[in-house]
Design a protein around this motif. Structure first.
Motif, PDB file in Angstrom:
ATOM      1  N   UNK A  62     -51.153 -41.991 108.563  1.00  0.00           N
ATOM      2  CA  UNK A  62     -50.916 -40.924 107.581  1.00  0.00           C
ATOM      3  C   UNK A  62     -50.513 -39.621 108.258  1.00  0.00           C
ATOM      4  N   UNK A  83     -47.614 -48.449 105.743  1.00  0.00           N
ATOM      5  CA  UNK A  83     -47.328 -49.789 105.233  1.00  0.00           C
ATOM      6  C   UNK A  83     -46.771 -50.708 106.298  1.00  0.00           C
ATOM      7  N   UNK A  91     -60.953 -44.675 101.507  1.00  0.00           N
ATOM      8  CA  UNK A  91     -60.878 -43.220 101.487  1.00  0.00           C
ATOM      9  C   UNK A  91     -62.175 -42.601 100.990  1.00  0.00           C
ATOM     10  N   UNK A  95     -59.562 -43.246  96.228  1.00  0.00           N
ATOM     11  CA  UNK A  95     -58.147 -43.423  95.928  1.00  0.00           C
ATOM     12  C   UNK A  95     -57.865 -44.656  95.095  1.00  0.00           C
ATOM     13  N   UNK A  97     -56.588 -46.780  91.928  1.00  0.00           N
ATOM     14  CA  UNK A  97     -55.506 -46.546  90.979  1.00  0.00           C
ATOM     15  C   UNK A  97     -56.113 -46.449  89.589  1.00  0.00           C
ATOM     16  N   UNK A 108     -53.486 -55.235  94.224  1.00  0.00           N
ATOM     17  CA  UNK A 108     -52.285 -54.435  94.506  1.00  0.00           C
ATOM     18  C   UNK A 108     -51.605 -54.813  95.828  1.00  0.00           C
ATOM     19  N   UNK A 112     -47.889 -56.499  96.381  1.00  0.00           N
ATOM     20  CA  UNK A 112     -46.838 -55.890  97.203  1.00  0.00           C
ATOM     21  C   UNK A 112     -46.347 -56.894  98.239  1.00  0.00           C
TER      22      UNK A 112
ATOM     23  N   UNK B 627     -54.940 -39.313  97.996  1.00  0.00           N
ATOM     24  CA  UNK B 627     -55.326 -40.567  98.656  1.00  0.00           C
ATOM     25  C   UNK B 627     -55.001 -41.784  97.789  1.00  0.00           C
ATOM     26  N   UNK B 628     -54.704 -41.569  96.497  1.00  0.00           N
ATOM     27  CA  UNK B 628     -54.272 -42.702  95.671  1.00  0.00           C
ATOM     28  C   UNK B 628     -52.941 -43.231  96.183  1.00  0.00           C
ATOM     29  N   UNK B 630     -51.751 -42.581  99.173  1.00  0.00           N
ATOM     30  CA  UNK B 630     -51.963 -43.048 100.547  1.00  0.00           C
ATOM     31  C   UNK B 630     -52.529 -44.458 100.558  1.00  0.00           C
ATOM     32  N   UNK B 631     -53.412 -44.735  99.606  1.00  0.00           N
ATOM     33  CA  UNK B 631     -53.988 -46.077  99.518  1.00  0.00           C
ATOM     34  C   UNK B 631     -52.890 -47.095  99.266  1.00  0.00           C
ATOM     35  N   UNK B 632     -51.965 -46.755  98.368  1.00  0.00           N
ATOM     36  CA  UNK B 632     -50.874 -47.686  98.057  1.00  0.00           C
ATOM     37  C   UNK B 632     -50.032 -47.946  99.297  1.00  0.00           C
ATOM     38  N   UNK B 633     -49.736 -46.871 100.014  1.00  0.00           N
ATOM     39  CA  UNK B 633     -48.948 -47.020 101.233  1.00  0.00           C
ATOM     40  C   UNK B 633     -49.702 -47.870 102.247  1.00  0.00           C
ATOM     41  N   UNK B 634     -50.993 -47.611 102.355  1.00  0.00           N
ATOM     42  CA  UNK B 634     -51.858 -48.317 103.282  1.00  0.00           C
ATOM     43  C   UNK B 634     -51.901 -49.806 102.969  1.00  0.00           C
ATOM     44  N   UNK B 635     -51.802 -50.126 101.682  1.00  0.00           N
ATOM     45  CA  UNK B 635     -51.877 -51.528 101.270  1.00  0.00           C
ATOM     46  C   UNK B 635     -50.532 -52.226 101.399  1.00  0.00           C
ATOM     47  N   UNK B 636     -49.546 -51.518 101.946  1.00  0.00           N
ATOM     48  CA  UNK B 636     -48.292 -52.177 102.262  1.00  0.00           C
ATOM     49  C   UNK B 636     -47.124 -51.807 101.383  1.00  0.00           C
ATOM     50  N   UNK B 637     -47.328 -50.894 100.423  1.00  0.00           N
ATOM     51  CA  UNK B 637     -46.223 -50.545  99.539  1.00  0.00           C
ATOM     52  C   UNK B 637     -45.304 -49.540 100.219  1.00  0.00           C
ATOM     53  N   UNK B 638     -43.990 -49.721 100.061  1.00  0.00           N
ATOM     54  CA  UNK B 638     -43.072 -48.718 100.605  1.00  0.00           C
ATOM     55  C   UNK B 638     -42.910 -47.591  99.591  1.00  0.00           C
ATOM     56  N   UNK B 639     -42.158 -46.554  99.969  1.00  0.00           N
ATOM     57  CA  UNK B 639     -42.087 -45.350  99.136  1.00  0.00           C
ATOM     58  C   UNK B 639     -41.556 -45.642  97.734  1.00  0.00           C
ATOM     59  N   UNK B 641     -41.757 -48.451  96.046  1.00  0.00           N
ATOM     60  CA  UNK B 641     -42.780 -49.170  95.288  1.00  0.00           C
ATOM     61  C   UNK B 641     -43.891 -48.226  94.850  1.00  0.00           C
ATOM     62  N   UNK B 642     -44.285 -47.328  95.758  1.00  0.00           N
ATOM     63  CA  UNK B 642     -45.335 -46.374  95.400  1.00  0.00           C
ATOM     64  C   UNK B 642     -44.883 -45.534  94.221  1.00  0.00           C
TER      65      UNK B 642
END
Lengths: 366, 735
Positions: A62, A83, A91, A95, A97, A108, A112, B627-628, B630-639, B641-642
């Protein structure tokens, strides 16, 4: 140990922020350099603003380090986006959804990754079972308690089978009782999966009870790395000693070594200590560090320092006696108060050391 | 990131692309030059071959050649210089003759004359300055009867400027292509998040092309005269009494409207937030009605009621010599349509003032009036000023109301419109619009520097649930009376428009008819359809773009962010007339020829409504825990998709309201688009204006009513959708 577990290595990682007010550069993290073994749980511990969260965020992708390299399982991931790396973060604010159900939150990461439907369901159910939330799969996150939200966040991170689990003060929003439960739970799950984990906290009790090793940070600098017991018993600085537990300091001069013990002079009196921080040499001004449990009370004149008991705090299994001395207020812990003598408030006492437990630390304020 | 390997690869790719780019465009230039040269040579040869050998016939030929080939420089030499003893010069073009006399001995001329003596034509490789133009010279022999000997020579000057302008265009295209490639490829190579990089580049591109470039063109035009820098436009504008009158007129109108609106807005806001009168919801709805109602509609009903043939003025009171046209009528209409702005601002301010402060004052034995004077007013003062400034700038930018109602009263917005469309003086028009910007900018800076510093309202934190009642029964009755009066007036204005639909000939024949409806809808159908289509196209574009921009502004760090934000926000601050004029200037010639297309209207809508959507998106996004994402990005989603799966669902209320706002504002736009419409792409509001101008009030009323219905329907739909999504997402609370 899990076959998939990987090591994490930080090589001289530095993060410099621009202070928006003064327009000067501030090193949030300064040359952090350490390695985490596969399957190990390491805690980054320090007061707020010490750079522990920034360090974690750099491992997670990050934040971008200003200098240095981050290597996960042999692969340089320094510049990969979140990613693109095999980390998963829990977090501080979870965080979750808010527009997705618990099931969809956990699913989720798998969606993905385009995981096939049947397997997706199986894995999500498994993850929810692991954190004990199977029956709440259909709920909206807003209708869960803090502890439950915490578990969803954990399940969501674990379901994608990350190689490294990152936890950013995950328990700070929970009440004390729940915090203790979750602490045990996180430790259990982490060990069961054998996953490498980095845990950020400012709570020393949390750090001590969870970690294989603790990294203590202050002002962006790593001050000490070691197992919880080492950090507690053998700190190398006043800061670490004070941050990880209750402690009293006595200003001394190290005079030399005598039969495995280090001889100090405390206001002219000779004191023997079994432990010494490597930085201290003979003749140096130093501090003698004494934890409450390494001190004993006796009749005036018997020990190294005299004082008056100013307060006794009864804690059930022990009593904490506060003694006013010329070295400040010293905390002495008396175990088994039923069997040992507790000096009443106002009485004159003398403090003596348990030689095996006290330690000589470098002088200076830090 | 910048590793050595990447930089080398990047530079190599750039070099390859640059080589290809240069080769392609030079080949293009070469082939164009060849075709152009070929056709010019043919032309010149044809001219030369028709040249007579006899001296007497030459002047007539020159004349004839001049008429059939205008703009081509010609010089006829009878006899070859240096070969024949006698050489006579017959020139049509003074500059060419002068050039010949000066450069006859130069190698280029020598070669041309020599070629002619061998009976060959020769096109000079270098170009010469002939008078004002650059030209290449074609030397063609003039034959004797047997065509075996040259008796003379024709020099034709071939204009080079076409070639030069094409070469210039090709060069700039080559540079643009290279720059675009370098940027795009640079982002792809060095950025860890290329999609965000592209979004930033794209938004910068849009802002540069459709905000900065047109405004620059408009500004540039006011400093040019005959292609050179000059202050004469500004001298003319600032020295012209009529223009200064318009400026003063705008400011005066702005001050009046702002003052009236602030007073009425404050009374309404006070009634809603500090008294216990009933029907607050209805009052709020009614008071916000004028701000969303289409332009011309309130003016129209004012004219219907108080105009020269108005229901009240003529029919009921039969006033003589009364005219609603001018400052009085204008400030009335503007106050009705703009006091909602003040009302919304001030009710926000009053609600944010913690009532416990007033309760503390009452508790300390101050009277209600004393409390109002010493506590409420000082706290609300910055809000009052900012409401005043907001209405003031709106009044200045207002174009629709003065267009119909100004009469002989002059305001800048209408003046600049007349300059451009009536007098075709674009430079003066842009100068006047820019002049209009000055009071607006002043207001903006007052707001920035003074009001925001003096605002105490933010200090209080959470608004308390209960608001104190500060009105005594008498005051409350007076307030209620006033508010009912204003409300009844507003309702009757809308009623008049609806009534206007069913009246045969307002002012003269008040008999009932339905024929207006049919006629208006038939004649307005094309305009209505094209407006709906264009607004419908603009809406999703503006919605998505504004949300993307909001994400970039709130969540991303990149150089030039402040600049981008300022550029995107600019169209919000500048008057619509300036936008319209600058678009005409920027997009009526190649390479970007857009005037007359539907695209320019869509672009205009999008660019003008983007700021509001951006503001809404930014405000919503700031409340969402980063962080919502960031969590999506962390879980593998690209920009992408986020954005699709997390951001858009979470900022759905802002997204929907941005879209409905864009749709409504596009449907009801006047000031900018009146410059940009064409026969093919007409606009419903302009149709209403035309009907009103032609005193077809019945038709205008029907279209206005239609527009009001559409606007209300869209807002109703939006509220429904937003409420749904609000129920859907109670955000996860962070203790």
């Amino acid at each position: 140990m899990n076959k998939q577990s990987v090591p994490v290595r930080l090589e001289k990682v530095t993060k410099i922020f621009k202070d928006p007010k003064t327009k000067t550069d501030v090193a949030a993290v300064n040359e952090a350099d350490f390695e985490i073994a596969p399957g190990e749980l390491v805690t980054l511990l320090g007061p707020s603003g010490c750079g522990k969260t920034t360090t974690l965020r750099m491992i997670g992708g990050f934040e971008l380090p200003t200098r240095g390299r981050i290597v996960i399982g042999g692969e340089d991931v320094t510049f990969l986006p979140p990613n693109g790396r095999a980390t998963a973060t829990v977090f501080q604010s979870y965080g979750l959804f808010p527009h997705l159900s618990v099931f969809d939150n956990v699913a989720y990461g798998l969606r993905v990754r385009k995981v096939e439907k049947g397997e997706l369901k199986r894995r999500v159910d498994e993850a929810l079972a692991l954190v004990g939330l199977s029956e709440l799969a259909g709920r909206a996150p807003s209708r869960l308690s803090g502890g439950q939200q915490q578990r969803v966040a954990l399940a969501r991170s674990l379901v994608v089978e990350p190689k490294v689990l990152l936890l950013d003060e995950p328990l700070s929003n929970l009440d004390a009782l729940l915090r203790e439960q979750m602490r045990v739970e996180i430790r259990r799950i982490q060990k069961a999966l054998g996953i490498t984990a980095v845990y950020v906290t400012h709570d020393r009790v949390e750090a001590m009870s969870l970690s294989d090793r603790v990294i203590v940070m202050k002002n962006g600098v790593i001050r000490q790395v070691g197992s919880p017991s080492r950090i507690y018993e053998d700190p190398d600085s006043k800061f670490v000693a004070g941050f990880v537990g209750k402690v009293a300091f006595f200003p001394v001069t190290l005079e030399g070594e005598d039969g495995g013990a280090f001889v100090c002079s405390l206001s002219g009196k000779k004191v023997r200590a079994a432990r010494r921080s490597p930085g201290v040499r003979s003749g140096d001004a130093a501090f003698l560090m004494a934890r409450p449990e390494s001190l004993r009370l006796g009749a005036p004149g018997a020990g190294v320092a005299d004082g008056t008991v100013s307060a006794n705090v009864y804690l059930g299994s022990s009593v904490e006696s506060f003694v006013s001395t010329e070295y400040g207020e010293i905390l002495v812990q008396i175990d088994d108060p039923a069997e040992k003598k507790v000096w009443p408030e106002g009485s004159r006492v003398s403090i003596s050391f348990n030689e095996a437990l006290i330690r000589v630390l470098p002088g200076g304020d830090d | 990131m910048f590793t050595k390997k990447k930089i080398i690869a990047f530079l190599a790719a750039l070099a390859v692309f640059l080589a290809a780019d240069l080769w392609m465009f030079s080949a293009l230039k070469g082939s164009f030059a060849k075709t152009l040269g070929e056709s010019q040579r043919q032309l010149a040869t044809a001219v030369a071959s028709s040249a007579p050998a006899e001296a007497e016939a030459v002047p007539a030929w020159l004349q004839a050649a001049g008429t059939s080939y205008p703009g081509v420089g010609l010089l006829y030499l009878r006899g070859l210089p240096g070969i024949d003893a006698e050489v006579a010069e017959y020139g049509r073009d003074e500059a060419l003759v002068a050039l010949y006399r000066e450069a006859a001995a130069s190698p280029g001329f020598a070669k041309g004359i020599e070629s002619a003596s061998y009976l060959e034509t020769y096109l000079s490789t270098e170009s010469y300055q002939v008078g004002a133009t650059r030209a290449r010279l074609l030397f063609a022999p003039v034959y004797n009867e047997t065509r075996d000997m040259a008796t003379g020579l024709v020099i034709v000057a071939l204009d080079d400027s076409k070639l030069a302008s094409f070469a210039g265009l090709a060069d700039s295209l080559a540079i643009v292509a290279f720059a675009l490639f370098a940027l795009a490829f640079g982002v792809a190579t060095f950025s860890r998040d290329p999609l965000t990089g592209y979004a930033i580049l794209g938004l910068f591109g849009i802002a540069a092309a459709f905000v900065a470039y047109p405004l620059f063109q408009a500004l540039k035009l006011t400093f040019l005269r005959d292609g050179r820098f000059s202050l004469s436009v500004w001298g003319q504008v600032l020295g012209n009494k009529q223009y200064l009158q318009a400026l003063w007129g705008s400011v005066k109108l702005g001050c009046l409207t702002a003052t009236y609106s602030t007073v009425i807005g404050f009374l309404f806001a006070f009634a809603v937030s500090r008294t216990t009168i009933k029907g607050k919801k209805l009052l709020t709805a009614l008071a916000t009605m004028p701000v969303i109602s289409p332009p011309f509609s309130l003016t129209l009903s004012i004219i219907l009621l108080f105009g020269n043939n108005g229901l009240v003025t003529k029919r009921l009171l039969n006033l003589e010599g009364f005219s609603i046209y001018g400052l009085g009528g204008l400030s009335l209409v503007q106050t009705i349509s703009m006091f909602p702005i003040a009302f919304l601002t001030l009710s926000g301010v009053l609600q944010a003032i913690d009532s416990t402060l007033e309760e503390a004052s009452l508790d300390l034995n101050a009277s209600r009036w004393g409390t109002f004077k010493r506590v409420t007013m000082p706290l609300a003062a910055p809000g009052l000023l900012s409401a005043w400034l907001l209405v003031f700038t709106n009044s200045l930018a207002d174009f629709a109301n003065p267009l119909l109602l100004a009469g002989s009263y002059r305001v800048l917005s209408v003046e600049s419109y007349i300059e451009v469309t009536g007098m075709n003086r674009l430079a003066n028009g842009s100068a006047l619009s820019i002049l209009l910007l000055l009071p607006t900018l002043t207001a903006f800076f007052i707001q920035r520097s003074w009001v925001s510093k003096r605002s105490f309202v933010v200090v209080t934190g959470k608004p308390s649930g209960r608001l104190s009642d500060l009105a005594s029964p008498g005051v409350r009755r007076a307030l209620a009376g006033f508010i009912i009066l204003v409300s009844v007036f507003i309702v009757s204005l809308y009623g008049t428009i609806v009534a206007g639909c069913f009246v045969k000939n307002w002012g003269i024949d008040y008999s009932f008819t339905l024929s207006n409806i049919g006629e208006a809808l038939t004649r307005g159908k094309d305009a209505l359809v094209s407006t709906l289509v264009l607004a419908g196209v603009a809406t999703p574009i503006a919605g998505i773009l504004s949300m993307i921009a909001a994400v970039l502004v709130v969540r991303k760090k990149f150089p030039g962010k402040r600049l981008l934000e300022a550029l995107v926000m600019t169209p919000f601050a500048i008057p619509g007339t300036l936008v319209g004029i600058s678009y005409i200037l920027a997009f009526n010639q190649p390479p970007i020829l857009l005037v007359g297309t539907g695209a320019i209207l869509v672009i205009c809508y999008v660019v003008r409504e983007l700021p509001v959507g951006l503001e809404g998106g930014v405000a919503t996004l700031r409340q969402i825990d980063p962080s919502i994402e960031e969590a999506a990005s962390d879980l593998g989603a690209d920009q992408a998709t986020i954005f699709r799966t997390v951001v858009l669902p979470l900022i759905r209320p802002a997204f929907i309201s941005s879209m409905s706002y864009t749709f409504v504002r596009s449907m009801t736009a006047v000031s900018a688009i009146i410059f940009l419409i064409s026969a093919r792409w007409y606009h419903i509001t302009i149709q209403i204006y035309n009907f009103s101008e032609n005193i077809r009030f019945g038709l205008a009323s029907v279209l206005s009513t239609t527009l009001i219905v559409i606007v209300l329907a869209v807002f109703g739909l939006m509220r429904l959708l937003v409420r749904q999504s609000e129920n859907l997402e109670k955000t996860v609370s962070v203790q």
